[in-house]
Enzyme design. Structure first.
Site, mmCIF file in Angstrom:
data_model
loop_
_atom_site.group_PDB
_atom_site.id
_atom_site.type_symbol
_atom_site.label_atom_id
_atom_site.label_comp_id
_atom_site.label_asym_id
_atom_site.label_seq_id
_atom_site.Cartn_x
_atom_site.Cartn_y
_atom_site.Cartn_z
ATOM 1 C CG PHE A 32 -0.225 0.042 2.543
ATOM 2 C CD1 PHE A 32 0.028 1.251 3.178
ATOM 3 C CD2 PHE A 32 0.194 -1.131 3.157
ATOM 4 C CE1 PHE A 32 0.688 1.289 4.399
ATOM 5 C CE2 PHE A 32 0.858 -1.108 4.379
ATOM 6 C CZ PHE A 32 1.103 0.107 5.001
ATOM 7 C CB CYS A 33 1.749 3.828 -1.659
ATOM 8 S SG CYS A 33 0.754 3.645 -3.170
ATOM 9 C CB THR A 34 0.079 8.448 -0.141
ATOM 10 O OG1 THR A 34 1.231 8.399 0.699
ATOM 11 C CG2 THR A 34 -0.836 9.577 0.310
ATOM 12 C CB CYS A 47 1.326 0.096 -3.565
ATOM 13 S SG CYS A 47 -0.221 1.011 -3.603
ATOM 14 C CB ILE A 97 -3.399 5.484 2.821
ATOM 15 C CG1 ILE A 97 -2.288 4.441 2.920
ATOM 16 C CG2 ILE A 97 -3.883 5.868 4.211
ATOM 17 C CD1 ILE A 97 -0.933 5.026 3.301
#
EC number: 1.14.-.-
Length: 310
Positions: free
Chosen positions: A177-179, A184, A206
């Site tokens: 996952f990433c912002t 990702c 996220i």
């Protein structure tokens, strides 16, 4: 929402053969809609975060989606009371998110997208290896419970971290996952190329998880770092309590702001002993300009530039 400003994080991996020619008309579309922020263009697609009124964001999105290649451009929204960006910029890049590994192309191969509503079930599986693909200072602010922190300073370090720590024959399921989803997504393309079979990534990142998953069901712990003047947002997408050091860009909390090594706009406990005298003097001068402009109720002194940058 009562807040006047809409913040839109957007990206899409899509082949843009004419990305150089797109730069000027895209910048003009941002200016026409009074949009601030930065958008990146590359052969592999578009990425960035921008902000404006509701009308301005809708106008820019309509302009983008008039291009058949960008009709389904991914975007997430949050809201704030004040404009979180000072400038309007379009930059040309080799990559819209820099991994630095030739041949990694999410347009050709990508992992399995996981909708936010299905994310909790996936990462609760004990057989799933959960990796946070963001940088160390971002992870320190908040992350999913049980996530592995690669402790990377830049995304370029991610491939070496994977090679040194994980084996496709042993780690059968990997979730990342990433912002906002872009980092990702590219990481999943890299992982597939390294031989990992079951690779998953959080669709929309996220921020989309915050939008769609009720806080009482959340497996997130802390705030989420964002790349604008809000610095962080909470699960309800309201602005967090962190500031950011303008010298080293590190997020700083209330305790760090109380440190003797914190000087607004100049230094913080993370960098006070590493700054060169030249950098320190430049930061002091910059902060004086900002404070003077604020006292005179003038625009931010670095906020005048409208740029289309190579």
């Amino acid at each position: 929402m009562s807040q006047a400003i809409v913040v839109a994080a957007l990206y899409k991996f899509v082949t843009l053969e004419d990305y150089i020619e797109l730069r000027e008309p895209l910048l003009q579309a941002m200016l026409d809609n009074n949009v601030k922020g930065t958008l990146l263009l590359a052969h592999e697609g578009i990425n960035g975060t921008v902000s404006a009124t509701r009308e301005g964001i809708d106008g820019l999105l309509a302009w983008l989606r008039n291009d058949p290649r960008l009709v389904d451009v991914d975007h997430k929204e949050s809201y704030c009371d004040e404009q979180p960006f000072y400038r309007t910029k379009v930059k040309l890049k080799k990559e819209i998110v820099t991994l630095g590994v030739p041949g990694v192309d999410p347009n050709q191969a990508v992992g399995t997208y996981v909708e936010p509503k299905d994310w909790n079930a996936l990462i609760s599986d004990p057989e799933v290896l959960l990796i946070d693909t963001r940088n160390d200072y971002e992870v320190a602010i908040g992350t999913f419970k049980g996530a592995i922190d690669p402790k990377t300073e830049t995304f370029r370090e991610f491939p070496e971290y994977i090679k040194a720590n994980f084996d496709p024959s042993k780690h059968k399921k990997v979730a990342m996952f990433c912002t906002g989803g872009i980092r990702c997504e590219k990481a999943s393309s890299y992982m597939l190329g390294e031989g990992f079979d079951a690779v998953y990534h959080l669709k929309g990142g996220i921020l989309k998880y915050f939008e769609e998953v009720p806080q009482e069901e959340s497996l997130w712990d802390g705030d989420c770092f964002v790349f604008d003047n809000r610095v962080t947002v909470r699960h309800d997408l309201s602005e967090g309590e962190y500031d950011q050091c303008h010298a080293c860009r590190h997020p700083i909390n209330a305790q760090e702001r109380a440190s003797e090594h914190y000087s607004p706009g100049v230094s913080c406990p993370h960098c006070w002993d590493t700054l060169s005298e030249k950098t320190r003097r430049s930061a002091i001068d910059r902060q004086k300009q900002i404070e003077l402009a604020k006292a005179r109720n003038l625009p931010h002194p670095i906020g005048y530039n409208y740029k289309a940058e190579a």
